[in-house]
Structures are given as C-alpha cells and as structure tokens.
Design a protein around this motif. Structure first.
Motif, PDB file in Angstrom:
ATOM      1  N   ARG A 108     -10.612  -8.211   9.197  1.00  0.00           N
ATOM      2  CA  ARG A 108     -10.055  -7.559   8.015  1.00  0.00           C
ATOM      3  C   ARG A 108     -10.347  -6.053   8.052  1.00  0.00           C
ATOM      4  NH1 ARG A 108      -8.795 -10.827   3.523  1.00  0.00           N
ATOM      5  NH2 ARG A 108      -9.255 -13.043   3.789  1.00  0.00           N
ATOM      6  N   TYR A 109     -11.587  -5.711   8.400  1.00  0.00           N
ATOM      7  CA  TYR A 109     -11.956  -4.295   8.428  1.00  0.00           C
ATOM      8  C   TYR A 109     -11.262  -3.557   9.577  1.00  0.00           C
ATOM      9  CZ  TYR A 109     -15.463  -4.734   4.788  1.00  0.00           C
ATOM     10  OH  TYR A 109     -16.094  -4.904   3.583  1.00  0.00           O
ATOM     11  N   PHE A 110     -11.105  -4.236  10.703  1.00  0.00           N
ATOM     12  CA  PHE A 110     -10.396  -3.604  11.821  1.00  0.00           C
ATOM     13  C   PHE A 110      -8.948  -3.330  11.442  1.00  0.00           C
ATOM     14  CE2 PHE A 110      -7.746  -4.083  15.679  1.00  0.00           C
ATOM     15  CZ  PHE A 110      -8.234  -3.003  16.409  1.00  0.00           C
ATOM     16  N   SER A 111      -8.315  -4.294  10.771  1.00  0.00           N
ATOM     17  CA  SER A 111      -6.934  -4.111  10.323  1.00  0.00           C
ATOM     18  C   SER A 111      -6.845  -2.957   9.327  1.00  0.00           C
ATOM     19  CB  SER A 111      -6.414  -5.399   9.690  1.00  0.00           C
ATOM     20  OG  SER A 111      -5.103  -5.228   9.202  1.00  0.00           O
ATOM     21  N   ALA A 112      -7.818  -2.868   8.416  1.00  0.00           N
ATOM     22  CA  ALA A 112      -7.815  -1.773   7.435  1.00  0.00           C
ATOM     23  C   ALA A 112      -7.979  -0.424   8.120  1.00  0.00           C
ATOM     24  CB  ALA A 112      -8.931  -1.984   6.415  1.00  0.00           C
ATOM     25  N   LEU A 113      -8.807  -0.371   9.163  1.00  0.00           N
ATOM     26  CA  LEU A 113      -9.017   0.874   9.904  1.00  0.00           C
ATOM     27  C   LEU A 113      -7.740   1.327  10.601  1.00  0.00           C
ATOM     28  CD1 LEU A 113     -10.855   3.088  11.052  1.00  0.00           C
ATOM     29  CD2 LEU A 113     -11.443   1.499  12.907  1.00  0.00           C
ATOM     30  N   ILE A 114      -7.047   0.393  11.251  1.00  0.00           N
ATOM     31  CA  ILE A 114      -5.804   0.734  11.946  1.00  0.00           C
ATOM     32  C   ILE A 114      -4.747   1.201  10.958  1.00  0.00           C
ATOM     33  CG2 ILE A 114      -3.921  -0.166  13.361  1.00  0.00           C
ATOM     34  CD1 ILE A 114      -6.527   0.240  14.885  1.00  0.00           C
ATOM     35  N   GLU A 115      -4.610   0.488   9.862  1.00  0.00           N
ATOM     36  CA  GLU A 115      -3.586   0.835   8.879  1.00  0.00           C
ATOM     37  C   GLU A 115      -3.831   2.223   8.288  1.00  0.00           C
ATOM     38  OE1 GLU A 115      -3.591  -2.216   5.986  1.00  0.00           O
ATOM     39  OE2 GLU A 115      -2.733  -3.749   7.301  1.00  0.00           O
ATOM     40  N   THR A 116      -5.084   2.494   7.923  1.00  0.00           N
ATOM     41  CA  THR A 116      -5.403   3.764   7.273  1.00  0.00           C
ATOM     42  C   THR A 116      -5.296   4.935   8.238  1.00  0.00           C
ATOM     43  OG1 THR A 116      -6.978   2.467   5.970  1.00  0.00           O
ATOM     44  CG2 THR A 116      -7.047   4.836   5.684  1.00  0.00           C
ATOM     45  N   SER A 117      -5.286   4.645   9.523  1.00  0.00           N
ATOM     46  CA  SER A 117      -5.171   5.719  10.508  1.00  0.00           C
ATOM     47  C   SER A 117      -3.736   6.201  10.688  1.00  0.00           C
ATOM     48  CB  SER A 117      -5.723   5.249  11.863  1.00  0.00           C
ATOM     49  OG  SER A 117      -7.098   4.931  11.766  1.00  0.00           O
ATOM     50  N   LEU A 118      -2.765   5.438  10.186  1.00  0.00           N
ATOM     51  CA  LEU A 118      -1.365   5.871  10.316  1.00  0.00           C
ATOM     52  C   LEU A 118      -1.107   7.189   9.581  1.00  0.00           C
ATOM     53  CD1 LEU A 118       1.517   5.308  11.316  1.00  0.00           C
ATOM     54  CD2 LEU A 118       1.919   4.050   9.193  1.00  0.00           C
ATOM     55  N   PRO A 119      -1.532   7.354   8.320  1.00  0.00           N
ATOM     56  CA  PRO A 119      -1.347   8.664   7.680  1.00  0.00           C
ATOM     57  C   PRO A 119      -2.064   9.787   8.421  1.00  0.00           C
ATOM     58  CG  PRO A 119      -1.877   7.000   6.031  1.00  0.00           C
ATOM     59  CD  PRO A 119      -2.098   6.370   7.377  1.00  0.00           C
ATOM     60  N   THR A 120      -3.190   9.470   9.059  1.00  0.00           N
ATOM     61  CA  THR A 120      -3.911  10.488   9.824  1.00  0.00           C
ATOM     62  C   THR A 120      -3.079  10.949  11.021  1.00  0.00           C
ATOM     63  OG1 THR A 120      -6.010   9.476   9.176  1.00  0.00           O
ATOM     64  CG2 THR A 120      -6.065  11.006  11.035  1.00  0.00           C
ATOM     65  N   ALA A 121      -2.442   9.989  11.689  1.00  0.00           N
ATOM     66  CA  ALA A 121      -1.572  10.345  12.812  1.00  0.00           C
ATOM     67  C   ALA A 121      -0.385  11.184  12.330  1.00  0.00           C
ATOM     68  CB  ALA A 121      -1.088   9.086  13.508  1.00  0.00           C
ATOM     69  N   PHE A 138       1.569  19.125   2.791  1.00  0.00           N
ATOM     70  CA  PHE A 138       2.843  18.395   2.843  1.00  0.00           C
ATOM     71  C   PHE A 138       2.615  16.922   2.438  1.00  0.00           C
ATOM     72  CE2 PHE A 138       6.703  16.929   5.300  1.00  0.00           C
ATOM     73  CZ  PHE A 138       7.616  17.536   4.450  1.00  0.00           C
ATOM     74  N   ALA A 139       3.493  16.039   2.890  1.00  0.00           N
ATOM     75  CA  ALA A 139       3.537  14.660   2.387  1.00  0.00           C
ATOM     76  C   ALA A 139       2.482  13.747   2.996  1.00  0.00           C
ATOM     77  CB  ALA A 139       4.926  14.064   2.632  1.00  0.00           C
ATOM     78  N   ALA A 140       2.050  14.011   4.215  1.00  0.00           N
ATOM     79  CA  ALA A 140       1.173  13.064   4.916  1.00  0.00           C
ATOM     80  C   ALA A 140      -0.088  12.709   4.128  1.00  0.00           C
ATOM     81  CB  ALA A 140       0.819  13.602   6.294  1.00  0.00           C
ATOM     82  N   PRO A 141      -0.833  13.685   3.560  1.00  0.00           N
ATOM     83  CA  PRO A 141      -2.037  13.308   2.813  1.00  0.00           C
ATOM     84  C   PRO A 141      -1.749  12.393   1.617  1.00  0.00           C
ATOM     85  CG  PRO A 141      -2.087  15.646   3.353  1.00  0.00           C
ATOM     86  CD  PRO A 141      -0.714  15.161   3.692  1.00  0.00           C
ATOM     87  N   LEU A 142      -0.553  12.525   1.049  1.00  0.00           N
ATOM     88  CA  LEU A 142      -0.217  11.680  -0.101  1.00  0.00           C
ATOM     89  C   LEU A 142      -0.032  10.225   0.297  1.00  0.00           C
ATOM     90  CD1 LEU A 142       2.356  13.997  -1.923  1.00  0.00           C
ATOM     91  CD2 LEU A 142      -0.081  13.707  -2.431  1.00  0.00           C
ATOM     92  N   THR A 143       0.346   9.985   1.560  1.00  0.00           N
ATOM     93  CA  THR A 143       0.578   8.601   1.984  1.00  0.00           C
ATOM     94  C   THR A 143      -0.711   7.793   2.043  1.00  0.00           C
ATOM     95  OG1 THR A 143       0.446   9.253   4.317  1.00  0.00           O
ATOM     96  CG2 THR A 143       2.628   9.231   3.305  1.00  0.00           C
ATOM     97  N   TYR A 144      -1.852   8.455   2.070  1.00  0.00           N
ATOM     98  CA  TYR A 144      -3.116   7.708   2.021  1.00  0.00           C
ATOM     99  C   TYR A 144      -3.162   6.842   0.767  1.00  0.00           C
ATOM    100  CZ  TYR A 144      -5.285  10.419   5.836  1.00  0.00           C
ATOM    101  OH  TYR A 144      -5.608  10.976   7.048  1.00  0.00           O
ATOM    102  N   PHE A 145      -2.612   7.378  -0.315  1.00  0.00           N
ATOM    103  CA  PHE A 145      -2.669   6.637  -1.566  1.00  0.00           C
ATOM    104  C   PHE A 145      -1.815   5.371  -1.529  1.00  0.00           C
ATOM    105  CE2 PHE A 145      -4.162  10.768  -3.127  1.00  0.00           C
ATOM    106  CZ  PHE A 145      -5.254  10.361  -3.875  1.00  0.00           C
ATOM    107  N   LEU A 146      -0.751   5.369  -0.712  1.00  0.00           N
ATOM    108  CA  LEU A 146       0.038   4.148  -0.567  1.00  0.00           C
ATOM    109  C   LEU A 146      -0.829   3.022  -0.022  1.00  0.00           C
ATOM    110  CD1 LEU A 146       3.379   5.554   0.921  1.00  0.00           C
ATOM    111  CD2 LEU A 146       2.927   4.858  -1.435  1.00  0.00           C
TER     112      LEU A 146
END
Length: 439
Positions: A108-121, A138-146
């Motif tokens: 679960r934590y590995f999946s959360a790490l991968i998912e949250t790294s998409l806005p970082t990329a 711009f928009a990328a930092p806002l996607t963290y909230f999604l």
C-alpha cells in the motif's frame, strides 16, 4: 492539534461485535480502493488526453505557456508507465477482492509513493520548460491535492498522512535543489515561501487521513448496527415487529437461556387442511398469506412476536424476549382485535376463514436452541404445552377464544365478560383445569 490526534488516532473499539465484522469492513475497504484506482486512472488519462488534443489543435498556446519547451512525447513518457502501473495495481486489487484477502501494508505504501511521485515528475518537466519560478507557480503543484483527496478513500490515516508527507517533501526538495541551467539567471526560490507550501500539503494529508478514519468508523458502526439488526431478525425470525427490534437494539439485550414469565398464544385456522383439497396450491398459499398478514399486523401493534409458524397456525409470545408487565393484557387485546380483523377480512371473500385462539400465562424456558450453524429463539415448558391444548379445546366448545385461569387472574376486572366453562379435563394433565371463554 493534540486533541485532533487524540480524536482520530485513538485505538479502535475492541468490542467483540466490532472484531467480528472487521473482515467485512476490510472487504469494503478493498472495494473503496478499487473505486479510488479507477477514479485516478480515468482522471489522469482524461487530463493527458485533453492536453494532447489541445496541443495538436492549438500548439501556439502551449508554446506560449511553456516558453517553447512543451514536449508531448515527454508527457506521455511519464504518464503511460504510470497508467500501466495503476492498471496492474487495479488488477491485483480485483484479484484480492475475489480471494477475500487484504493487501499487504508495504504494498500500500509503495503504491502511494509511486502515485504521489507523478505530480513531482510533472513539476520537473514544467520547471525544465518554463523555469523554476513559473513551473512552481503553474498547475503541477496543485495536482498533489488530487492525490491527497483521493487518498481519503483508502480509509487509512497513516496512508493519507504519508501521501501528504511525500507530496510536501518532494515538492520542497525539487524547489530547493533543481535549478535548470537554461534559467540560471533567475533568483533562487524563497525558502520560507516554499516551506509554507510544503507544510500546507502535509496538513492536507493529515486532514484527509482524519476524514478517512471518521468514514471508516462510520462504516464500521454501520456494519455492526446492520449485523446486530440481522442477528435479531435471524434469531427471532422475520416476524418481529420493527418496534420490538428497536427495543432490543436500544436496550442491548442479548437473549440468554433463562426462565421468564410470558403470555403464550396459539392460533389455528379451523378446517383449513380440509379446505385445501378443493383449492389449487397457489390459492392456498395466497389465502394463507393474506390471513397471516392481517393477524401479524395486529400482533405487531400489541408488542407480540410470532415465534414460529405451524402450517396453518402460529405460536406467538408476549413478554419475551423483553419482559412486559402487561403481557396478559396485550395478548387478550390482540386476540380480540384478531377476531374482529378476520371477520372484516372474511366479508366478501369467497374463502372465509375461522380462527381459534388459546392464551395461557406462566413460566417458560426461553433461549436460543439449534445447531452450531443455525439457532433460533424459542420457548419450552408446560406453559407452551398447556396453551396448545387450550387452543385445541375451541373445537370442543365451538368457541374462538379461550383463556386460562392465570390469564383471567392477571386481567382482573378488565375481563368481566369472561365466561367460566368449568374445570375441563385436558389431555396430559391429571386434574381438570379451569377454562374461560371470551368473545
């Protein structure tokens, strides 16, 4: 803040009912995780697809926004592997649901790490194309909230908090450490400003986790309440009035084997078996259902329960499983109203029915009886047998409602119309018993 953590991080309820249904809750959480994955996949796919179409239709707008650096290939190079990864996770979750197994915590934590790294990329690409200052705004930092919002559906405080922590750490690290050579002339990002943004992301994850925990507890409470209601229904049958069920649930009563003083009522439809020979099975069942519906409605309104149906009759109880000092009065009032209701039901009916009722009051052994796989609440004892014999005497006297001396004594002056039929010999009893007729 301390109170917040006490509220949301206190240990879960250790009551047996909660532990008993924890597996059901885990299954529901997997279904929620499946929904979250589908929502995430669809959201990312739609956003990237819309951006791709817009770039092809109006490339000048993207050139202006990205200062000429936008690269559609790079965008898909990041999102395509992510979507494939999420589809793989969705498949594994679906398989776990079919197997009735939970997902390992580390996964679960590995999946959360991968998912949250998409806005970082995505933020990395924006900073490369637009420069650090524009990219961070711009928009990328806002996607963290999604991703933080969707983490609420995990119903796990620590996973949501972890999502907020990863978002805050990755955004702050990228803001502080990444400086594209093409924009070296730009001033470095303000540390305090970026730290504040990171703290907001972390707080967002904590709040999302708190909401998730509250939802989980509400689901758990709902499962326990529903299961308790189902347990009452399974134990007492589907013939318990909603009022009795609510009283059992509100009082927390858990039926145990014990002696209780109750009013026992036997009801039988006279000559019904003989009449079935001249009617089709469908007609028999329809008429029986119609009659029982009328009679059970009357019982419900007088706090009685149908303990069991006996072909063309049934056994009803008053004063069990919940004690009722007015059990005798309720039983007699219900019997009188049942006779009146059947008379009304017979008007204009091609198949009129006549019922016989016997009521006796006394001590019974009340409790759960059955096999380990199936138990039901029932009453046993001489009081039950006597009530059954009493009802059968209606044939001998041509009556419809007979009561015992114990019922007559309990009613007192409110039963002045009772007619004493004398001491009547009853099968299974050495001495004759006093019988009274009503109606």
């Amino acid at each position: 803040m301390i109170q917040f953590f006490r509220t949301f991080l206190k240990p879960a309820d250790d009551e047996p009912s909660v532990r008993e249904f924890r597996n059901a809750l885990s299954h529901q959480m997997l279904l929620t995780e499946q929904l979250r994955l589908k929502a995430l996949i669809i959201t990312v796919a739609v956003l990237v697809s819309v951006a791709s179409v817009a770039q092809l239709v109006a490339p000048s707008a993207f050139v202006k926004m990205s200062r000429g650096g936008f690269n559609l290939t790079a965008t898909w190079a990041i999102t395509a592997p992510f979507l494939l990864f999420e589809l793989g996770v969705l498949y594994l979750v679906g398989r776990r649901i079919r197997q009735r197994k939970d997902i390992p915590v580390l996964r679960r934590y590995f999946s959360a790490l991968i998912e949250t790294s998409l806005p970082t990329a995505a933020l990395y690409l924006h900073m490369t194309w637009m420069g650090p200052e524009t990219g961070l705004a711009f928009a990328a930092p806002l996607t963290y909230f999604l991703f933080i919002i969707l983490s609420t559906l995990r119903l796990d405080f620590w996973l949501s908090a972890f999502t907020g922590l990863v978002s805050a750490a990755q955004m702050f690290a990228l803001a502080m450490l990444y400086h594209p050579a093409a924009y070296a002339a730009e001033p470095p990002p303000d540390t305090a400003f970026q730290l504040l943004r990171a703290v907001i992301l972390l707080v967002g994850g904590v709040l999302a986790g708190g909401v998730g925990v509250q939802l989980k507890r509400q689901f758990e409470a709902s499962i326990v309440a529903t299961s308790s209601r189902d347990r009452v229904t399974n134990l007492f049958g589907q013939h318990v009035s909603p009022q009795v069920v609510e009283r059992l649930l509100s009082s927390g009563a858990s039926p145990t084997t014990e002696m209780q003083r109750v009013a026992v009522m036997f009801v039988d439809i006279r000559n019904f078996t003989a009449a079935t020979r001249t009617h089709t099975p469908t007609e028999v069942v329809r008429r029986l259902d119609e009659a029982f519906a009328v009679l059970v409605d009357v019982l419900d309104s007088h706090s009685g329960i149908v303990n069991k149906f006996l072909g063309d009759g049934f056994l009803a109880l008053f004063g069990a499983p919940i004690e009722d000092p007015k059990a005798a009065q309720c039983a007699v009032e219900a019997a009188r109203q049942m006779l009146a209701a059947m008379e009304e039901n017979n008007c204009g009916n091609e198949w009129p029915l006549r019922i016989g009722i016997g009521i006796h009051m006394g001590a019974v052994i009340a409790g759960n009886v059955g096999s380990p796989r199936r138990k039901e609440y029932t009453v046993i004892g001489d009081t039950v047998n006597f009530a059954a014999r009493l009802e059968a005497l209606n044939k001998q006297f041509g009556s419809q409602l007979l009561i015992s001396a114990s019922i007559r004594d309990a009613l007192g002056e409110t039963c002045s119309d009772a007619e004493l039929l004398g001491d009547v010999p009853i099968r299974g009893y050495d001495l004759p018993q006093a019988i009274w007729r009503l109606g």
